[in-house]
Design a protein around this motif. Structure first.
Motif, PDB file in Angstrom:
ATOM      1  N   ILE A 122      -0.124   7.403   4.066  1.00  0.00           N
ATOM      2  CA  ILE A 122       1.243   7.650   4.522  1.00  0.00           C
ATOM      3  C   ILE A 122       2.211   7.606   3.330  1.00  0.00           C
ATOM      4  O   ILE A 122       3.087   8.469   3.194  1.00  0.00           O
ATOM      5  N   GLY A 123       2.032   6.621   2.461  1.00  0.00           N
ATOM      6  CA  GLY A 123       2.904   6.503   1.286  1.00  0.00           C
ATOM      7  C   GLY A 123       2.813   7.734   0.393  1.00  0.00           C
ATOM      8  O   GLY A 123       3.825   8.264  -0.071  1.00  0.00           O
ATOM      9  N   ALA A 124       1.593   8.200   0.176  1.00  0.00           N
ATOM     10  CA  ALA A 124       1.408   9.374  -0.680  1.00  0.00           C
ATOM     11  C   ALA A 124       2.002  10.610  -0.026  1.00  0.00           C
ATOM     12  O   ALA A 124       2.645  11.441  -0.685  1.00  0.00           O
ATOM     13  N   GLU A 146      -8.865  -0.972   5.794  1.00  0.00           N
ATOM     14  CA  GLU A 146      -8.441   0.274   6.436  1.00  0.00           C
ATOM     15  C   GLU A 146      -6.942   0.284   6.711  1.00  0.00           C
ATOM     16  O   GLU A 146      -6.321   1.346   6.810  1.00  0.00           O
ATOM     17  N   ILE A 147      -6.369  -0.904   6.840  1.00  0.00           N
ATOM     18  CA  ILE A 147      -4.919  -0.982   7.049  1.00  0.00           C
ATOM     19  C   ILE A 147      -4.224  -0.413   5.819  1.00  0.00           C
ATOM     20  O   ILE A 147      -3.308   0.415   5.912  1.00  0.00           O
ATOM     21  N   ALA A 148      -4.689  -0.860   4.669  1.00  0.00           N
ATOM     22  CA  ALA A 148      -4.126  -0.344   3.421  1.00  0.00           C
ATOM     23  C   ALA A 148      -4.428   1.144   3.283  1.00  0.00           C
ATOM     24  O   ALA A 148      -3.575   1.923   2.848  1.00  0.00           O
ATOM     25  N   PRO A 183       0.817  -1.225   0.000  1.00  0.00           N
ATOM     26  CA  PRO A 183       0.000   0.000   0.000  1.00  0.00           C
ATOM     27  C   PRO A 183       0.849   1.272   0.000  1.00  0.00           C
ATOM     28  O   PRO A 183       0.524   2.243  -0.691  1.00  0.00           O
ATOM     29  N   VAL A 184       1.938   1.250   0.749  1.00  0.00           N
ATOM     30  CA  VAL A 184       2.806   2.437   0.779  1.00  0.00           C
ATOM     31  C   VAL A 184       3.421   2.645  -0.602  1.00  0.00           C
ATOM     32  O   VAL A 184       3.405   3.757  -1.151  1.00  0.00           O
ATOM     33  N   ALA A 185       3.927   1.568  -1.186  1.00  0.00           N
ATOM     34  CA  ALA A 185       4.588   1.669  -2.492  1.00  0.00           C
ATOM     35  C   ALA A 185       3.603   2.125  -3.566  1.00  0.00           C
ATOM     36  O   ALA A 185       3.914   2.996  -4.396  1.00  0.00           O
ATOM     37  N   THR A 186       2.404   1.560  -3.535  1.00  0.00           N
ATOM     38  CA  THR A 186       1.395   1.912  -4.550  1.00  0.00           C
ATOM     39  C   THR A 186       1.054   3.402  -4.474  1.00  0.00           C
ATOM     40  O   THR A 186       1.011   4.105  -5.485  1.00  0.00           O
ATOM     41  N   ALA A 187       0.818   3.864  -3.250  1.00  0.00           N
ATOM     42  CA  ALA A 187       0.415   5.266  -3.095  1.00  0.00           C
ATOM     43  C   ALA A 187       1.570   6.203  -3.443  1.00  0.00           C
ATOM     44  O   ALA A 187       1.357   7.265  -4.043  1.00  0.00           O
ATOM     45  N   ALA A 188       2.793   5.812  -3.091  1.00  0.00           N
ATOM     46  CA  ALA A 188       3.936   6.659  -3.431  1.00  0.00           C
ATOM     47  C   ALA A 188       4.056   6.767  -4.956  1.00  0.00           C
ATOM     48  O   ALA A 188       4.330   7.829  -5.503  1.00  0.00           O
ATOM     49  N   LYS A 189       3.784   5.660  -5.625  1.00  0.00           N
ATOM     50  CA  LYS A 189       3.843   5.668  -7.094  1.00  0.00           C
ATOM     51  C   LYS A 189       2.747   6.573  -7.660  1.00  0.00           C
ATOM     52  O   LYS A 189       2.976   7.314  -8.617  1.00  0.00           O
TER      53      LYS A 189
END
Ligand SMILES: Cc1ncc(C[n+]2csc(CCOP(=O)(O)OP(=O)(O)O)c2C)c(N)n1
Ligand code: SF4
Lengths: 283, 579
Positions: free
Chosen positions: B260-262, B252-254, A71-77
């Motif tokens: 946070i990733g964004a 919700e975890i994702a 999820p972190v990687a996807t959103a950062a992308k």
């Protein structure tokens, strides 16, 4: 052009002889050979021995939570698709704790690369079974041997039409590098499952064990044939295929988002005056 | 009721799936277009069809901020509604119904039988237009004309074509005239049109969403859960226009990890859920704390535990949100009292999240989420937007960029990966050094905790505004509330202030509690004879926060935990036990 030196990070704290060392040096070489600079790469990881890899590199890194890499990687992308995003995970991290994210990242198909250090065991927490541990393997927690069926991540990925599905072996760095380069340059979500001997806790799947079994897919193998790929993915035991098992050209998540076509989200300027008219909708 | 200004309440009741929200929503819009102050609230069951729901619209020529128990017009779409709500209709009130639908005829004078369905079939050729007929009929009783409703119809069906618009308008007119001609007692109503004013009508969810958009939020990830879904819907509906990325996460975890990733990658990000979903986010919340990644989280409460009452309201997650997640890190919790506060506090949430690189909560509840209020305007000049994200030119002169560099404020430079030249951005969930790499030594740990938590906290506290005092400036009785009870307490103060030295103290910025240098609210409370904390939960959670943080103990509490909001009547009744 970048050199391997540019990617030099901290001194790894892995056990001597661990398969992770080979994966680390191979990632660096692959990036160098592709001419990608450290500031163009974001490596995202979770927790585990594999999850520590970003610290042993020099590039942008985000080392998050166990299982939450994707999820972190996807959103950062999505936020900045001009970055090369590489997700690094252990088999427990990715297929266990993060199993749901794995499934849904395949569906979303962001243009990122997932490297799974598949040592068929939990390394960092000292030798518990992972989803890819063979049935009947005895551990401290599984005194009767693992009762659950061994997971087949490649078959699962192919069944979900994952855009790129490959397997490599940490003991064959030359070929692993080719596979990594192919995964990184592939457009779409690329899974590279890497057989990684854990010399401390996995006494079964050793360098020798893998070496005796792995073989490269034949020259004429056609990775676009999904049924064939599925058949190949079921091969495990005396013979274990390495190479690109399956590949397709699906639209990526970023390509499907009209709002980031002209520019990555991070480069889009924001000004309150451009959104002020929103209030008119409430009159 | 003792009101000397125009103040009417209309309740539309029926089954889920009968189009109550369409009728209620349209009436709210009609009244606000004419220039009335409007307050709407919804009461619905967790089902898509059947059951019993109602939508209540109060309108007035004065500002209003809560719902009443008693209604002037009951628009009953089924028999059940009549049975449940008949006793809430005031003596001079009306009950509009269709005896063909209820299969029962009522002869009492308050009943007006209007063939909604038959008119819809005759005039619009479709039975679904019965809703339009009913809405027209309600306006006919009030003799308010149809101009505003025609506008609302045109807007609502703009994508459905001219034919549909025409038929709906015809149905509205037929309903209007039928009610008008068949209502001998209507003159008694005497609705006078207010002077035309341009009023906006907005609910809590839209106010939060619009606040996010106007604060530069570019990324929203969420997983549907009532009552937070409205924010996800709103953000998605505006994605194209404002270039947002909105993602429905697998869980919700994702959702929180995506936000946070964004945010790490360089854009303002937000996520939202309700209690049960937020429970899953707590792990990610801690990650935001450790990695000092700015995020805004909307926690929209509904009664728990577990799945609780999915569509009802409660304020019982305050302590959960306050203590959620492992480890110690700074956080801010806002609890807006109305949509206007929700809008500004969302803006402030983004400002503080970005400035201090922390998670900030907008905590609200179902009641405020879909309660509509009218305002003349929101002052957009007061919106704050400072870009704290650093790019290449901002980092000129910085030799080696360190994401977590020690500083006396605790704040380190926040660079955008890939946009900061050759500078690298490294973040870690493990304890880390200034560069972001894993450490285990105790000195670094101590310094990081000081930087991340202790240095930032006093600065954050200074940013928090004091509570709002409304009513008497040196009150004998103080009614204290937080979050969505604002409106109802305020109206109760209005109705009892001539008899008592009474004031409301309302907290919308609940954590950290404001400093007392500008306004010593504790001193004011200590001087009063009666201090009553009013909360929509069973244990008085805000009272506990007050006691823990300041040592102050309220003399009384009024707690409501039936899953419904306070109404003016029931809060007044509860108050009578003390005053
Ligand atoms: C939420 C959570 N649960 C458990 C752990 C403990 N933990 C750390 S690493 C790990 C498993 C590691 O195994 P794997 O992902 O296969 O990686 P490896 O260490 O073998 O590379 C676990 C269970 C954790 N850090 N977080
Ligand atoms: S425990 Fe296993 S996986 Fe971890 S570093 Fe040692 S050998 Fe490698």
């Amino acid at each position: 052009m970048p050199t391997s030196e540019d990617y030099q990070g901290q001194v790894p704290a892995w056990c001597p002889g661990c398969g992770n060392f080979n994966i680390l040096s191979t990632v660096k070489e692959a990036l160098v050979e592709l001419g990608i600079e450290p500031w163009e790469v974001l490596v995202v990881s979770g927790i585990g021995q594999a999850g520590k890899l970003p610290h042993y590199m020099r590039c942008h890194t985000f080392n998050g939570l166990h299982g939450r890499t994707l999820p972190v990687a996807t959103a950062a992308k999505l936020a900045n698709h001009s970055l090369h995003v590489i997700a690094v995970a252990g088999d427990g991290d990715c297929y266990g704790e993060g199993g749901n994210h794995f499934l849904h990242t395949i569906r979303r198909n962001p243009n990122i690369t997932l490297l799974v250090h598949d040592n068929q065991i939990y390394g960092l927490t000292k030798g518990q079974a992972s989803p890819t541990t063979a049935q009947k393997t005895h551990t401290k927690i599984q005194p009767y041997g693992v009762l659950a069926e061994q997971m087949n991540p490649l078959a699962l990925a192919i069944s979900q039409d994952c855009s790129f599905v490959a397997r490599g072996f940490a003991g064959d760095q030359g070929y692993l590098k080719e596979l990594m380069k192919a995964a990184i340059t592939h457009k779409g979500f690329s899974l590279l499952d890497i057989l990684q001997p854990c010399v401390t806790f996995n006494k079964i799947n050793t360098f020798k064990w893998y070496r005796d079994r792995v073989y490269k897919l034949e020259e004429e193998y056609d990775p676009s044939d999904r049924l064939k790929a599925f058949e190949k993915s079921l091969e495990w035991g005396d013979k274990i295929p390495n190479g690109i098992l399956y590949k397709n050209e699906r639209e990526t998540l970023e390509e499907g988002m009209p709002t980031i076509q002209e520019e990555p989200l991070v480069r889009q300027k924001f000004s309150i005056k451009d959104v002020k008219h929103e209030i008119e909708k409430f009159y | 009721m003792g009101v000397n200004f125009l103040d009417y309440t209309l309740r539309v009741g029926g089954e889920a799936g009968q189009g109550l929200a369409t009728i209620g929503g349209a009436l709210g819009q009609v009244f606000s277009k004419i220039g009335f102050h409007v307050f709407t609230h919804q009461d619905y069951m967790s089902r898509i069809r059947g059951g019993h729901n109602f939508y209540q619209i109060r309108f007035s020529d004065k500002e209003i901020s809560a719902s009443r128990e008693m209604v002037d017009i009951l628009l009953a779409l089924d028999l059940n509604t009549i049975e449940i709500h008949r006793k809430s209709v005031r003596n001079e009130g009306f009950i509009l119904y269709d005896s063909e639908i209820t299969k029962k005829k009522f002869e009492e004078p308050e009943f007006i039988d209007i063939p909604f369905r038959k008119i819809a079939l005759d005039v619009g050729k479709k039975s679904v237009m019965a809703n339009t007929v009913a809405t027209g009929a309600a306006l006919g009783i009030l003799d308010l004309g149809l101009e505003a409703f025609r506008k609302v119809i045109r807007k609502a069906f703009k994508d459905k074509g001219e034919e549909i618009i025409k038929d709906n308008i015809a149905c509205a007119e037929a309903g209007y005239h039928y009610a008008h001609t068949n209502c001998p007692r209507c003159e008694a109503f005497g609705v006078r049109e207010p002077e035309y004013r341009k009023l906006m009508l907005i609910d809590g969810v839209h106010a939060i969403g619009m606040g996010a958009v106007m604060s530069g939020c570019k990324f929203y990830s969420g997983y549907p859960m009532t009552p937070s879904t409205g924010i996800l819907n709103y953000m998605a509906s505006r994605a194209e226009e404002y270039n947002l990325v909105v993602e429905q996460a697998e869980d919700e975890i994702a959702a929180i990890n995506m936000a946070i990733g964004a945010s790490f990658a360089g854009v303002r990000a937000m996520t939202g859920s309700s209690g049960g979903g937020f429970a899953l986010m707590t792990e990610g919340l801690s990650l935001a704390g450790m990695t000092e990644t700015p995020i805004v989280i909307a926690e929209m409460q509904r009664p728990g535990p577990a799945t609780g009452l999915p569509t009802r309201t409660e304020q019982a997650d305050l302590l959960f949100v306050l203590y959620a997640a492992h480890g110690e890190f700074p956080r801010v919790i806002f609890e807006p009292g109305d949509p206007k506060q929700a809008f500004y506090l969302t803006n402030k949430a983004f400002e503080l999240a970005e400035k201090y690189q922390i998670p900030v909560f907008i905590q609200s509840d179902q009641y405020l989420a879909d309660t509509e209020w009218t305002y003349e305007k929101f002052d957009l000049e007061h919106l704050i937007y400072n870009d704290y994200r650093l790019r290449e030119k901002d980092l000129e002169g910085v030799d080696v960029y360190k994401r977590f560099k020690y500083s006396s404020t605790g704040i380190s430079l926040l660079a955008v990966p890939g946009e900061a030249g050759k500078h690298l951005v490294v973040a870690d969930s493990d304890e880390h050094d200034e560069e972001g790499h894993i450490i285990e030594d105790s000195e670094t740990r101590i310094k990081m905790v000081q930087k991340r938590l202790l240095n930032k906290l006093p600065l954050i506290k200074k940013e928090i505004d004091p509570p709002l005092l409304y009513g008497d400036s040196s009150p004998k009785i103080v009614l204290v509330g937080h979050g969505s009870t604002y409106g109802v307490i305020k109206e109760v103060i209005d109705t009892i202030s001539k008899d008592y030295k009474v004031a409301m103290m309302h907290f919308s910025q609940v954590y950290p509690l404001p400093e007392r240098d500008k306004f010593d609210y504790i001193e004011l409370l200590e001087k009063a004879d009666l201090t009553i904390c009013i909360e929509n939960n069973a244990t008085g959670q805000f009272a506990k926060v007050m006691r823990a943080e300041t040592g102050f103990e309220f003399s009384h509490m009024i707690l409501k935990y039936d899953g419904r909001p306070f109404t003016i009547e029931n809060l007044k009744e509860e108050l009578h036990a003390y005053i």
